[in-house]
Design a protein around this motif. Structure first.
Motif, PDB file in Angstrom:
ATOM      1  N   ALA A   1       0.885  -1.169   0.000  1.00 50.04           N
ATOM      2  CA  ALA A   1       0.000   0.000   0.000  1.00 50.04           C
ATOM      3  C   ALA A   1       0.917   1.212   0.000  1.00 50.04           C
ATOM      4  O   ALA A   1       1.710   1.402   0.922  1.00 50.04           O
ATOM      5  N   GLN A   2       0.846   2.009  -1.026  1.00 52.13           N
ATOM      6  CA  GLN A   2       1.834   3.062  -1.225  1.00 52.13           C
ATOM      7  C   GLN A   2       1.196   4.259  -1.923  1.00 52.13           C
ATOM      8  O   GLN A   2       0.328   4.100  -2.760  1.00 52.13           O
ATOM      9  N   SER A   3       1.668   5.434  -1.583  1.00 52.04           N
ATOM     10  CA  SER A   3       1.327   6.629  -2.343  1.00 52.04           C
ATOM     11  C   SER A   3       2.509   6.977  -3.236  1.00 52.04           C
ATOM     12  O   SER A   3       3.664   6.851  -2.814  1.00 52.04           O
ATOM     13  N   TYR A   4       2.229   7.398  -4.443  1.00 52.66           N
ATOM     14  CA  TYR A   4       3.304   7.887  -5.301  1.00 52.66           C
ATOM     15  C   TYR A   4       4.025   9.055  -4.625  1.00 52.66           C
ATOM     16  O   TYR A   4       5.188   9.297  -4.859  1.00 52.66           O
ATOM     17  N   PHE A   5       3.286   9.775  -3.801  1.00 53.21           N
ATOM     18  CA  PHE A   5       3.803  10.997  -3.181  1.00 53.21           C
ATOM     19  C   PHE A   5       3.849  10.816  -1.666  1.00 53.21           C
ATOM     20  O   PHE A   5       3.169  11.501  -0.919  1.00 53.21           O
ATOM     21  N   ASP A   6       4.653   9.848  -1.224  1.00 52.70           N
ATOM     22  CA  ASP A   6       4.766   9.505   0.187  1.00 52.70           C
ATOM     23  C   ASP A   6       5.390  10.669   0.963  1.00 52.70           C
ATOM     24  O   ASP A   6       6.507  11.092   0.676  1.00 52.70           O
ATOM     25  N   THR A   7       4.664  11.182   1.940  1.00 54.96           N
ATOM     26  CA  THR A   7       5.124  12.381   2.656  1.00 54.96           C
ATOM     27  C   THR A   7       6.372  12.124   3.486  1.00 54.96           C
ATOM     28  O   THR A   7       7.203  13.015   3.635  1.00 54.96           O
ATOM     29  N   HIS A   8       6.533  10.926   4.028  1.00 55.18           N
ATOM     30  CA  HIS A   8       7.754  10.646   4.794  1.00 55.18           C
ATOM     31  C   HIS A   8       8.976  10.686   3.871  1.00 55.18           C
ATOM     32  O   HIS A   8      10.000  11.275   4.204  1.00 55.18           O
TER      33      HIS A   8
ATOM     34  N   MET B   1       8.546  25.259  -7.414  1.00 52.36           N
ATOM     35  CA  MET B   1       9.726  24.418  -7.541  1.00 52.36           C
ATOM     36  C   MET B   1       9.563  23.136  -6.694  1.00 52.36           C
ATOM     37  O   MET B   1       9.938  22.050  -7.116  1.00 52.36           O
ATOM     38  N   VAL B   2       8.971  23.276  -5.524  1.00 53.25           N
ATOM     39  CA  VAL B   2       8.731  22.125  -4.651  1.00 53.25           C
ATOM     40  C   VAL B   2       7.690  21.198  -5.282  1.00 53.25           C
ATOM     41  O   VAL B   2       7.862  19.980  -5.321  1.00 53.25           O
ATOM     42  N   ILE B   3       6.629  21.759  -5.800  1.00 53.63           N
ATOM     43  CA  ILE B   3       5.588  20.951  -6.440  1.00 53.63           C
ATOM     44  C   ILE B   3       6.160  20.192  -7.637  1.00 53.63           C
ATOM     45  O   ILE B   3       5.879  19.009  -7.835  1.00 53.63           O
ATOM     46  N   SER B   4       7.007  20.843  -8.409  1.00 53.22           N
ATOM     47  CA  SER B   4       7.647  20.186  -9.550  1.00 53.22           C
ATOM     48  C   SER B   4       8.509  19.012  -9.078  1.00 53.22           C
ATOM     49  O   SER B   4       8.491  17.932  -9.673  1.00 53.22           O
ATOM     50  N   TYR B   5       9.256  19.216  -7.995  1.00 49.68           N
ATOM     51  CA  TYR B   5      10.082  18.142  -7.434  1.00 49.68           C
ATOM     52  C   TYR B   5       9.198  16.984  -6.968  1.00 49.68           C
ATOM     53  O   TYR B   5       9.478  15.816  -7.263  1.00 49.68           O
ATOM     54  N   ILE B   6       8.130  17.294  -6.263  1.00 42.34           N
ATOM     55  CA  ILE B   6       7.231  16.252  -5.763  1.00 42.34           C
ATOM     56  C   ILE B   6       6.579  15.509  -6.934  1.00 42.34           C
ATOM     57  O   ILE B   6       6.456  14.282  -6.898  1.00 42.34           O
ATOM     58  N   ASP B   7       6.191  16.230  -7.984  1.00 43.12           N
ATOM     59  CA  ASP B   7       5.591  15.574  -9.149  1.00 43.12           C
ATOM     60  C   ASP B   7       6.537  14.527  -9.749  1.00 43.12           C
ATOM     61  O   ASP B   7       6.089  13.493 -10.254  1.00 43.12           O
TER      62      ASP B   7
ATOM     63  N   MET C   1      -1.238  -4.854  -4.713  1.00 47.05           N
ATOM     64  CA  MET C   1      -0.818  -3.460  -4.691  1.00 47.05           C
ATOM     65  C   MET C   1      -2.016  -2.525  -4.623  1.00 47.05           C
ATOM     66  O   MET C   1      -3.052  -2.786  -5.219  1.00 47.05           O
ATOM     67  N   TYR C   2      -1.819  -1.434  -3.897  1.00 47.98           N
ATOM     68  CA  TYR C   2      -2.810  -0.353  -3.801  1.00 47.98           C
ATOM     69  C   TYR C   2      -2.012   0.946  -3.845  1.00 47.98           C
ATOM     70  O   TYR C   2      -1.342   1.309  -2.884  1.00 47.98           O
ATOM     71  N   LEU C   3      -2.016   1.615  -4.996  1.00 44.07           N
ATOM     72  CA  LEU C   3      -1.238   2.838  -5.192  1.00 44.07           C
ATOM     73  C   LEU C   3      -2.150   4.037  -5.342  1.00 44.07           C
ATOM     74  O   LEU C   3      -3.055   4.035  -6.177  1.00 44.07           O
ATOM     75  N   THR C   4      -1.894   5.063  -4.523  1.00 43.32           N
ATOM     76  CA  THR C   4      -2.687   6.294  -4.614  1.00 43.32           C
ATOM     77  C   THR C   4      -1.819   7.447  -5.105  1.00 43.32           C
ATOM     78  O   THR C   4      -0.594   7.377  -5.074  1.00 43.32           O
ATOM     79  N   SER C   5      -2.462   8.500  -5.502  1.00 45.30           N
ATOM     80  CA  SER C   5      -1.767   9.732  -5.890  1.00 45.30           C
ATOM     81  C   SER C   5      -1.956  10.812  -4.834  1.00 45.30           C
ATOM     82  O   SER C   5      -1.902  11.993  -5.127  1.00 45.30           O
ATOM     83  N   CYS C   6      -2.188  10.395  -3.619  1.00 41.17           N
ATOM     84  CA  CYS C   6      -2.410  11.339  -2.530  1.00 41.17           C
ATOM     85  C   CYS C   6      -1.081  11.743  -1.892  1.00 41.17           C
ATOM     86  O   CYS C   6      -0.091  11.034  -2.000  1.00 41.17           O
ATOM     87  N   LEU C   7      -1.103  12.865  -1.229  1.00 39.26           N
ATOM     88  CA  LEU C   7       0.054  13.347  -0.483  1.00 39.26           C
ATOM     89  C   LEU C   7      -0.104  12.816   0.939  1.00 39.26           C
ATOM     90  O   LEU C   7      -0.671  13.462   1.813  1.00 39.26           O
TER      91      LEU C   7
END
Length: 192
Positions: A78-85, A102-108, A129-135
């Protein structure tokens, strides 16, 4: 289907560290790896075949996608593409700069890095697998948020009880595009 492994959270994607802050020093993930290296090989508790296969780079076996090829146990990720950790703690991105373009571009760019790191897992038959696009870091099991109209709990149940190749993947390549996200931060993608 027994035994199983569950990974909910950071698949620990390594990319170029975020260099646009004034904190200086090594990114936290690099300094943590250095501290573990100082303990010596005997202190490194990783899969023995991974340790053998990686040789002097055995410390990398602590990273799930490096160790994954050596693991035969069915795993549900279970994973987010944009894992905050990964983004804020390991890559040293300042949270206070979250709305900076610039930060948003890096995170993207984490989408491509996460997709690349998960390719072997995506192709393995008994890996769910369970993949989200959440932050977010940990995806909630309590029914909040969905991907393809399924909660994490429902996707895990489908994988465990019905189809061990279940992969519920949100095809959404930039942070904040998830339809039904429960983000770790009050995040609305700004328009410029």
């Amino acid at each position: 289907m027994y035994p199983i492994g569950i990974i909910n959270g950071a698949w620990l994607v390594l990319t170029e560290p975020y260099m646009y802050n004034n904190r200086g020093g090594l990114p936290p993930v690099a300094s943590q790896m250095d501290e573990i290296r100082k303990l010596g090989d005997d202190a490194l508790r990783v899969h023995p075949k991974c340790k053998e296969g990686m040789g002097k780079d055995a410390i990398l076996c602590l990273i799930p996608y490096v160790a994954f090829p050596f693991i035969k146990t069915p795993i549900f990720i279970a994973q987010s593409y944009f894992d905050t950790h990964t983004i804020f703690a390991l890559h040293n991105v300042p949270i206070e700069d979250l709305l900076n373009p610039m930060v948003i571009s890096y995170i993207d760019r984490m989408y491509d890095a996460t997709t690349a790191a998960l390719q072997l897992a995506i192709g393995r038959a008994k890996t769910g697998m369970y993949l989200t696009s959440c932050l977010e870091h940990l995806i909630p099991w309590n029914g909040m948020g969905t991907v393809q109209a399924l909660t994490l709990r429902e996707a895990f149940g489908r994988w465990y009880f019905e189809d061990p190749s279940t992969k519920i993947i949100e095809e959404c390549a930039f942070v904040g595009c998830g339809v039904d996200c429960v983000n770790d931060f009050d995040f609305k993608r700004p328009t410029y």
